[in-house]
Motif scaffolding. Structure first.
Motif: not given
Ligand code: GZL
Length: 334
Positions: A263-271, A276-286
């Motif tokens: 499970x991958x959680x990151x911060x920023x939400x750059x494009x 990666x989040x939309x593709x399911x490679x990331x799971x959550x972004x703040x």
């Protein structure tokens, strides 16, 4: 320039005086454009800005926001890229003091070690605005205001999401953490907020935490080391999208599926992070918004005019899941 016709003595003296004044005027204006600094007689504000570097997609978007907003606000911007080195930022700030700019703004690469140069700016009567990252100076009169995010909250939101996701976990959930550059406010604070949030579930354990310097290369390199050292990694918490994107390469190369095995959680939400989040490679972004330019320029005008400004101005931010990223992507500005 057309050839000047010679005239009688009195007129000649007047013509010479006029041309001296004209040349002097142009030179003075020319000097201020090339570093003489200070408000020119046209009242235009000159801002000296020291940027951390160009280490991530966030930083690129932040620099664009600052440059475009300065142009739109009619503020003359002197811009320096410190390549993530504090000594370069201190040098740039000293240059701006020498040039007698009207306002100094900067994003401190690390929290400590600023009091001396900030005191020099204060003694020179040049107001300073902190943007994006803050400093740990005890003397709050060394800068007029801080404009940026609440990094502790970003870390906390990331941790709270994980606690919810893993509330029914029966055994240990092994977390590895990619930190931003050592000593940076976002690195210190995101780590703090995340750690405090996951304490709610004793199964959640950070088994390794190392700096990846907010870069893709750093994230990939450190994640490769984590994967070699720890056979069971359940979660990656990366302090920014770029380190998460670098880690994706290492995870895939190790034969694991990002977003599922880890499970991958990151911060920023750059494009790129949102993709990666939309593709399911990331799971959550703040989210951490880099679009600070317009507010910074408004603050610069107020500070230059001697108006009171709040000591701290926080940016509005949210969080994203995969479904929310799919919806938000088409309208993302950065
Ligand atoms: C946060 C900013 C951080 C970003 C990184 O406000 O300072 O630095 O999260 C960037 O992407 O490198």
């Amino acid at each position: 320039m057309g050839k000047m016709r010679m005239q009688s003595a009195p007129w000649r003296a007047a013509a010479v005086l006029a041309s001296v004044l004209l040349v002097g005027g142009v030179a003075a204006c020319g000097n201020s454009d090339t570093g003489g600094g200070g408000s020119k007689d046209d009242g235009k504000i000159t801002m000296g800005f020291s940027q951390v570097g160009a280490e991530s997609g966030w930083r690129t978007a932040n620099t664009t926001s600052i440059k475009e907003s300065a142009a739109a606000a009619g503020i003359e911007l002197k811009f320096d890229d410190a390549q993530q080195k504090q000594e370069n930022q201190i040098k740039a700030i000293r240059n701006y003091i020498q040039q007698k700019v009207d306002v100094i703004a900067f994003s401190p690469v690390v929290e400590s070690g600023w009091d001396t140069v900030l005191k020099e700016a204060k003694d020179a009567g040049i107001p300073v605005i902190l943007t994006d990252r803050s400093v740990d100076s005890a003397d709050k009169t060394l800068y007029k205001t801080f404009l940026g995010s609440d990094f502790v909250k970003e870390g906390r939101l990331a941790g709270e999401w994980l606690v919810e996701q893993k509330k029914s976990a029966s055994g240990p959930v092994n977390i590895v953490e990619l930190q931003g550059n050592t000593g940076a406010a976002p690195a210190n604070d995101r780590k703090k907020g995340f750690g405090e949030a996951i304490a709610a579930n004793p199964n959640l354990k950070i088994i390794a935490s190392q700096p990846g310097d907010f870069t893709r290369a750093g994230g990939k390199q450190v994640m490769e080391q984590f994967l070699k050292a720890y056979p069971k990694i359940d979660v990656l918490f990366a302090h920014n999208d770029d380190m998460g994107l670098g880690a994706l390469e290492a995870i895939t190369a190790a034969g694991k599926t990002p977003g599922k095995d880890i499970t991958i959680i990151t911060v920023d939400a750059v494009k790129d992070g949102m993709q990666a989040l939309a593709d399911g490679k990331f799971n959550f972004i703040a989210e951490c918004s880099p679009l600070l330019g317009p507010q910074l320029m408004d603050l610069a005008k107020k500070v230059h005019a001697g108006e009171e400004v709040p000591p701290r101005i926080e940016t509005e931010e949210t969080t994203f899941t995969t479904e929310q990223a799919k919806e938000a992507l088409p309208n993302r500005k950065y």
